[in-house]
Design a protein around this motif. Structure first.
Motif, short mmCIF file in Angstrom:
data_model
loop_
_atom_site.label_atom_id
_atom_site.label_comp_id
_atom_site.label_asym_id
_atom_site.label_seq_id
_atom_site.Cartn_x
_atom_site.Cartn_y
_atom_site.Cartn_z
N ARG A 160 -0.17 -5.29 2.86
CA ARG A 160 0.61 -5.92 1.79
C ARG A 160 0.20 -7.38 1.63
O ARG A 160 -0.31 -8.01 2.56
N PHE A 161 0.43 -7.91 0.45
CA PHE A 161 0.19 -9.32 0.18
C PHE A 161 1.06 -9.72 -1.01
O PHE A 161 1.66 -8.86 -1.67
N THR A 162 1.14 -11.00 -1.26
CA THR A 162 1.94 -11.49 -2.39
C THR A 162 1.03 -12.07 -3.46
O THR A 162 -0.11 -12.48 -3.19
N LEU A 204 0.81 -1.22 0.00
CA LEU A 204 0.00 0.00 0.00
C LEU A 204 0.84 1.27 0.00
O LEU A 204 0.56 2.21 -0.75
N ASN A 205 1.85 1.31 0.83
CA ASN A 205 2.64 2.53 1.00
C ASN A 205 3.95 2.43 0.23
O ASN A 205 4.78 1.58 0.51
N PHE A 206 4.15 3.33 -0.74
CA PHE A 206 5.34 3.27 -1.58
C PHE A 206 6.60 3.62 -0.79
O PHE A 206 7.67 3.06 -1.01
N GLY A 264 13.40 -8.02 -13.83
CA GLY A 264 14.32 -7.60 -12.78
C GLY A 264 13.67 -6.64 -11.82
O GLY A 264 12.59 -6.09 -12.08
N ILE A 265 14.36 -6.39 -10.71
CA ILE A 265 13.81 -5.55 -9.66
C ILE A 265 13.53 -4.13 -10.15
O ILE A 265 12.53 -3.50 -9.80
N TYR A 266 14.40 -3.61 -11.01
CA TYR A 266 14.23 -2.24 -11.49
C TYR A 266 13.23 -2.15 -12.65
O TYR A 266 12.80 -1.06 -13.01
N ASP A 267 12.89 -3.31 -13.23
CA ASP A 267 11.84 -3.32 -14.25
C ASP A 267 10.47 -3.11 -13.60
O ASP A 267 9.60 -2.42 -14.15
N VAL A 268 10.31 -3.72 -12.44
CA VAL A 268 9.02 -3.69 -11.77
C VAL A 268 8.90 -2.49 -10.83
O VAL A 268 7.80 -1.97 -10.59
N TYR A 269 10.01 -2.03 -10.32
CA TYR A 269 10.04 -0.98 -9.29
C TYR A 269 9.30 0.28 -9.73
O TYR A 269 9.51 0.77 -10.85
N GLY A 270 8.44 0.78 -8.84
CA GLY A 270 7.77 2.06 -9.08
C GLY A 270 6.41 1.95 -9.75
O GLY A 270 5.70 2.96 -9.85
N TYR A 271 6.04 0.77 -10.19
CA TYR A 271 4.75 0.61 -10.85
C TYR A 271 3.63 0.41 -9.82
O TYR A 271 3.84 -0.19 -8.76
N GLY A 272 2.45 0.87 -10.18
CA GLY A 272 1.27 0.60 -9.39
C GLY A 272 0.40 -0.42 -10.10
O GLY A 272 0.57 -0.67 -11.30
N VAL A 273 -0.56 -0.99 -9.38
CA VAL A 273 -1.48 -1.93 -10.01
C VAL A 273 -2.23 -1.25 -11.16
O VAL A 273 -2.53 -1.87 -12.18
N TYR A 301 -2.50 0.41 -4.52
CA TYR A 301 -1.38 -0.49 -4.27
C TYR A 301 -0.28 -0.35 -5.33
O TYR A 301 -0.56 -0.08 -6.51
N TYR A 302 0.96 -0.59 -4.88
CA TYR A 302 2.13 -0.63 -5.75
C TYR A 302 2.61 -2.07 -5.88
O TYR A 302 2.22 -2.95 -5.10
#
Length: 332
Positions: free
Chosen positions: A259-261, A248-250, A277-286, A327-328
């Motif tokens: 949070r959940f998985t 929920l909180n960026f 990769g981690i930086y591919d997904v990082y910063g995106y929201g649902v 959610y992010y």
């Protein structure tokens, strides 16, 4: 009011109220109910005490007041206007899960009930039902063949025990496993039923998933039914899937309820985010996930279902939890 008229009034009032609330009448208004309360209380004051007690009418009056006040406690008044209050769920949705854990085709009764409910209650542009009252218009029941099978096994062994037989090692194992299976799946299905209720009560979700027709509800309902909540070993250890953290909180710490998985196919992660990769997904929201938002949906609603069933969480503490677009997404 004479004693005879008082007795007739109480009997008639009690019968009328029972018919009004318990039978075919779905709606009452606060004005009418408050009027009944006043009349009942006035009758208690004016009627002869001996007649009230000896004829059993005092008990009826108290039951009437309790019933009226309970109904009034559930009524909503918006800006001085009377709002209809649905006294009991009119619609019942029964979903079935087979022995393989897959959802079975919806029955004709459930299909028809969902269709009528969606257009009469859920579609905000067609309905006068408020968001707060929508969840009271329907109930969800899950019938699971795995539980039925386990229960048959348990009853067969109980019959042996009651007849004085001593269980061998195999019988003890069957009994233990059947009991564990029934309890485990019943708990999971309680979470799934709550999850479906959250989904069907989520008008914001209808917009997120472009749900403008009743039949579009089916895909996410089936996904919730078929997604295991507790037994995730196969998905956790499948190299074709990537586990995402949805939070929920960026910036800042996220509590467990925030949070959940979720599991997503590696190919879909690459297609959605341009890489795994981690930086591919990082910063995106649902909200940035396009059609892949539906992948997150069953996990999201099961998360809410678990908070309700297991934790008895008070969602009024943080209503942001209820909106998927808050959610992010990141890698777990």
């Amino acid at each position: 009011m004479s004693e005879e008229k008082a007795i007739i009034f109480v009997d008639a009032l009690f019968s009328r109220l029972v018919n009004l609330i318990d039978n075919d009448h779905e709606f009452t208004t606060t004005v009418y109910l408050k009027s009944l309360v006043s009349n009942v209380q006035l009758l208690q004051i004016t009627a002869d005490e001996t007649l009230r007690v000896s004829e059993g009418n005092d008990e009826k009056l108290n039951r009437l007041i309790d019933l009226l006040n309970d109904t009034l406690n559930h009524s909503k008044i918006d800006s001085g206007q009377l709002a209809p209050v649905l006294e009991k769920p009119k619609y019942s949705f029964i979903f079935e899960i087979g022995l393989n854990g897959q959802a079975l085709e919806f029955s004709t009764d459930t299909k028809n009930a969902i269709r009528e409910w969606f257009y009469d209650c859920a579609r905000e542009d067609l309905s006068s039902i408020t968001d707060e009252c929508l969840e009271d218009t329907f109930k969800v029941t899950i019938v699971d063949e795995r539980v039925t099978q386990a229960q048959i096994e348990i009853e067969a062994i109980d019959s042996q025990i009651n007849s004085g037989e001593i269980l061998d090692v195999f019988g003890e194992h069957r009994y233990s496993e059947s009991k564990k299976t029934a309890h485990h799946i019943n708990k999971e299905n309680d979470i799934k039923a709550a999850a479906i209720k959250f989904y069907l009560n989520d008008r914001i979700g209808f917009g997120i998933f472009n749900t403008f027709e009743h039949y579009k509800l089916t895909e996410i309902i089936v996904a919730i039914l078929e997604l295991p909540y507790f037994s995730t070993y196969e998905l956790d250890n499948n190299r074709d899937y990537i586990m995402l953290e949805v939070y929920l909180n960026f910036s800042g710490y996220n509590e467990n309820h925030e949070r959940f998985t979720a599991h997503m196919k590696r190919f879909d992660v690459n297609d959605c985010f341009g890489g795994t990769g981690i930086y591919d997904v990082y910063g995106y929201g649902v909200c940035d996930m396009g059609k892949y938002r539906k992948v997150i949906a069953p996990y999201f609603y099961q998360h809410l279902g678990n908070l309700k069933v297991t934790d008895n969480y008070d969602f009024s503490q943080n209503k942001r939890i209820l909106n998927l677009y808050n959610y992010y997404v990141g890698l777990h």
